[in-house]
Design an enzyme around this catalytic site. Structure first.
Site, PDB file in Angstrom:
ATOM      1  N   GLN A 102       3.273  -4.122  -1.969  1.00 37.49           N
ATOM      2  CA  GLN A 102       4.003  -2.860  -1.830  1.00 37.49           C
ATOM      3  C   GLN A 102       3.217  -1.712  -2.467  1.00 37.49           C
ATOM      4  OE1 GLN A 102       7.396  -5.352  -3.557  1.00 37.49           O
ATOM      5  NE2 GLN A 102       8.490  -3.605  -2.718  1.00 37.49           N
ATOM      6  N   ASP A 105      -2.460   1.182  -4.316  1.00 42.35           N
ATOM      7  CA  ASP A 105      -3.626   1.452  -5.171  1.00 42.35           C
ATOM      8  C   ASP A 105      -4.911   0.791  -4.679  1.00 42.35           C
ATOM      9  OD1 ASP A 105      -3.392  -1.308  -6.106  1.00 42.35           O
ATOM     10  OD2 ASP A 105      -1.859  -0.599  -7.506  1.00 42.35           O
ATOM     11  N   HIS A 120       2.908  -0.251   2.411  1.00 43.45           N
ATOM     12  CA  HIS A 120       3.072   1.200   2.298  1.00 43.45           C
ATOM     13  C   HIS A 120       1.764   1.962   2.466  1.00 43.45           C
ATOM     14  CE1 HIS A 120       6.718  -0.130  -0.251  1.00 43.45           C
ATOM     15  NE2 HIS A 120       7.092   0.093   0.992  1.00 43.45           N
ATOM     16  N   CYS A 128      -6.465  13.355   7.884  1.00 44.66           N
ATOM     17  CA  CYS A 128      -6.260  14.733   8.308  1.00 44.66           C
ATOM     18  C   CYS A 128      -5.050  14.815   9.232  1.00 44.66           C
ATOM     19  CB  CYS A 128      -7.501  15.278   9.007  1.00 44.66           C
ATOM     20  SG  CYS A 128      -7.290  16.952   9.651  1.00 44.66           S
ATOM     21  N   CYS A 131      -6.868  16.323  12.896  1.00 46.49           N
ATOM     22  CA  CYS A 131      -7.829  15.568  13.719  1.00 46.49           C
ATOM     23  C   CYS A 131      -7.807  14.067  13.456  1.00 46.49           C
ATOM     24  CB  CYS A 131      -9.246  16.114  13.514  1.00 46.49           C
ATOM     25  SG  CYS A 131      -9.985  15.676  11.908  1.00 46.49           S
ATOM     26  N   SER A 190      10.521  -5.600  -8.237  1.00 47.44           N
ATOM     27  CA  SER A 190      11.959  -5.625  -8.519  1.00 47.44           C
ATOM     28  C   SER A 190      12.727  -6.372  -7.441  1.00 47.44           C
ATOM     29  CB  SER A 190      12.497  -4.191  -8.606  1.00 47.44           C
ATOM     30  OG  SER A 190      12.373  -3.539  -7.345  1.00 47.44           O
ATOM     31  N   GLU A 216      10.963  -9.232 -16.612  1.00 49.53           N
ATOM     32  CA  GLU A 216      12.413  -9.301 -16.776  1.00 49.53           C
ATOM     33  C   GLU A 216      13.044  -9.933 -15.535  1.00 49.53           C
ATOM     34  OE1 GLU A 216      13.723  -5.339 -17.441  1.00 49.53           O
ATOM     35  OE2 GLU A 216      12.725  -5.136 -19.383  1.00 49.53           O
TER      36      GLU A 216
END
Length: 251
Positions: A102, A105, A120, A128, A131, A190, A216
């Site tokens: 997801q 980077d 994503h 651009c 173009c 998550s 967590e």
């Protein structure tokens, strides 16, 4: 935790087709803050105001100034951490086939993973608006905001804004590999953002073992995950890979 890692290593060492689903948590140790949750970017700025495609089209200068410029500065400095390189190790061992991420980077590719499905898109590139030329984000000059292409068109990140569709090919391939895998590693996510959050369910419904690595508990932890390994990915994954390598060496 040690017992859970050993159990997960037993399963991974025998796996035929492992897939990893990664979220922002895998890149936090590379200095990239998450978007959601405590300390996330969306606590500081309103995503509907600065990360929606309509906001960009209406006022690209402000979106570049508030959001994209700062993302570029963070990502220009980011490097893969031990969690990323551990996934490369699993690929080298012939266990990990595909990474579904997801994240925008590009650190999985920088680390060396060969088959990465980007839900994503990838912030490493700017496209651009006029173009469609693609330019490396690292090469974008921020002297003038918003930056422009040589044709005069405005540049935008080659990733998904709110209000835009997930690339159909990314969704289709993710569903395919999730249904085909016998082990799914869920790392640093998550498990609340759709449609990526459905992938562990698809894997589990098709008989895969779901190994979750998160600091967590998540909605997956008590319902979908077979083995929840609670801890930071940069610590847990190297231990898991080391345990797998011990089993491979002994066999």
């Amino acid at each position: 935790m040690s017992d859970l890692i050993e159990r997960a290593a037993d399963i991974l060492a025998k796996a035929k087709y492992t897939v990893a689903l990664t979220g922002a948590g895998i890149s936090v140790e590379s200095g990239i803050p998450p978007f959601r949750g405590k300390g996330g970017l969306w606590e500081k700025i309103d995503p509907m105001k600065y990360a929606h495609i309509d906001a960009f089209l209406e006022d690209p200068e402000t979106v570049w100034d508030v959001l994209i410029k700062n993302m570029k500065m963070v990502l220009d400095k980011a490097r893969p951490n031990p969690a990323h390189t551990s996934l490369v190790d699993l690929e080298r061992l012939g266990l990990l086939k595909t990474v579904i991420t997801q994240n925008v980077d590009g650190l999985h590719q920088v680390a060396g993973n060969q088959d990465v499905i980007e839900f994503h898109g990838n912030f490493a590139w700017q496209r651009c608006q006029t173009c469609d030329q693609v330019i490396a984000t690292a090469d974008v000059d921020l002297t003038h905001i918003p930056p422009h292409c040589s044709c005069g068109g405005i540049l935008r990140p080659d990733c998904i804004f709110f209000g835009e569709m997930i690339p159909p090919e990314a969704l289709h391939r993710s569903q395919q590999v999730s249904a085909a895998c016998d082990v799914m590693l869920v790392i640093g996510t998550s498990a609340m953002v759709q449609p990526a959050a459905t992938m562990p369910f698809i894997a589990k419904d098709n008989g895969a073992v779901v190994v979750e690595i998160n600091p967590e508990p998540t909605p997956l932890t008590n319902h979908i995950s077979n083995l929840p390994l609670l801890g930071d990915a940069g610590t847990v994954l190297p231990r898991l890979v080391a345990a797998v390598e011990q089993r491979r060496d002994a066999s």
